[in-house]
Scaffold this motif. Sequence first.
Motif, mmCIF file in Angstrom:
data_model
loop_
_atom_site.group_PDB
_atom_site.id
_atom_site.type_symbol
_atom_site.label_atom_id
_atom_site.label_comp_id
_atom_site.label_asym_id
_atom_site.label_seq_id
_atom_site.Cartn_x
_atom_site.Cartn_y
_atom_site.Cartn_z
ATOM 1 N N ASP A 5 0.853 -1.198 0.000
ATOM 2 C CA ASP A 5 0.000 0.000 0.000
ATOM 3 C C ASP A 5 0.883 1.241 0.000
ATOM 4 O O ASP A 5 0.959 1.976 0.985
ATOM 5 N N PHE A 61 -0.572 4.808 0.979
ATOM 6 C CA PHE A 61 -0.893 4.884 2.401
ATOM 7 C C PHE A 61 0.374 4.885 3.255
ATOM 8 O O PHE A 61 0.445 5.553 4.286
ATOM 9 N N TYR A 117 -10.672 -0.221 9.227
ATOM 10 C CA TYR A 117 -9.375 -0.843 8.989
ATOM 11 C C TYR A 117 -8.938 -0.651 7.543
ATOM 12 O O TYR A 117 -9.747 -0.697 6.619
ATOM 13 N N ARG A 118 -7.658 -0.422 7.385
ATOM 14 C CA ARG A 118 -7.039 -0.385 6.064
ATOM 15 C C ARG A 118 -6.469 -1.790 5.834
ATOM 16 O O ARG A 118 -5.307 -2.073 6.142
ATOM 17 N N GLU A 119 -7.311 -2.692 5.375
ATOM 18 C CA GLU A 119 -6.930 -4.097 5.241
ATOM 19 C C GLU A 119 -5.755 -4.260 4.264
ATOM 20 O O GLU A 119 -5.576 -3.436 3.375
ATOM 21 N N ASN A 143 -4.203 -1.655 10.788
ATOM 22 C CA ASN A 143 -4.146 -0.195 10.873
ATOM 23 C C ASN A 143 -5.566 0.371 10.820
ATOM 24 O O ASN A 143 -6.273 0.190 9.822
ATOM 25 N N GLN A 203 -7.737 3.408 10.268
ATOM 26 C CA GLN A 203 -7.526 4.679 9.587
ATOM 27 C C GLN A 203 -8.719 5.603 9.788
ATOM 28 O O GLN A 203 -9.818 5.340 9.316
ATOM 29 N N SER A 238 -4.775 5.431 13.744
ATOM 30 C CA SER A 238 -4.197 6.642 13.169
ATOM 31 C C SER A 238 -4.138 7.768 14.194
ATOM 32 O O SER A 238 -3.281 8.645 14.110
#
Length: 334
Positions: free
Chosen positions: A70, A73, A174-176, A180, A182, A258
Amino acid sequence: MDGAALEALAASLRESRGIAAKADIGAVAARLGLAGAMVAVGDDCAAIPDGENHLLFAIEGFMNEFVAADPWFAGWCGIMVNLSDIAAMGGRPLAVVDAIWADGDAKATPVLEGMRAAAAAYGVPIVGGHTNIRTPQVQLAVAVLGRAGKNLLTSFDARPGDVLIAAVDHRGAYREPFNNWQAAIQAPPQRLVGDLDLMALIADRGLARAAKDISQGGIPGTAIMLAECSGVGIDIDLDQLPVPEGVTLERWLSTFPSFGFLLASAPENAEAIVGLFTGRGVSAAIVGSITKGSEVAIVSEGLRAPIRDHAASALMGLAPLSTATGPTSREQAA
């Protein structure tokens, strides 16, 4: 939660990769001979005395698999997590620099675009860095410079009798596939800046002495680092811990948010601290207590399960020697 379930959860947290990785910090610090350095090692930033105030200096490096999976990101996080480290000590950021490696400009571009977007959103300039786009792998590190006043929030000043406060922005997802959480990318810039500034306000008003940014070790791992540096124990009350809707408790305990901080404060200041966060829409609550001793444990419905005894098995090994007889002030630790 019954005793078996609580102990099973504690056991899984003990084996957490995020917590285990923190042990590497102490090994590297020892190799560098940082014991007795001009500033205490173990805080979110190096706090360098500057007259009556402090300069704050920190750096973050990112897992290669994260940057590869990512890249945009990862670039955003390069700014975001550094600013959280500055905020964790009650400071305000001045500028950031980056070091990027990549196999050509095309591979570097999304990382740089993510950094640029975050710098604009948070209103913090990127002022330089190091570039090598003739290497076989994308890698990223970002450093930040900030400033704090006389009152610092540190890892060394939690005291028995304090309460533990968790402040985490739940307005996200979640930022899979990583853990994380977000809550920043879609937020208005004014909100991002104002939320981070709450930590500086808390320091300036003397409402708390100790705090840490919730990092890869999640809430328990961050609590262990805080407890070890301060020479105290911490009980985390799972029954009082706010968890976003639809998220399991076990995953939340291992989450890297975050915007997330643990603070230790005198009980009489807790309501004011919680009110500052909730007044801006950030979830905050008293989620535990600072105790004598050296155990960090999770508690629920009158039951208790230790995660780590940092006196018996140090995580980072960076606690000042004086914590053997009790917590120390920032000035003593430096």
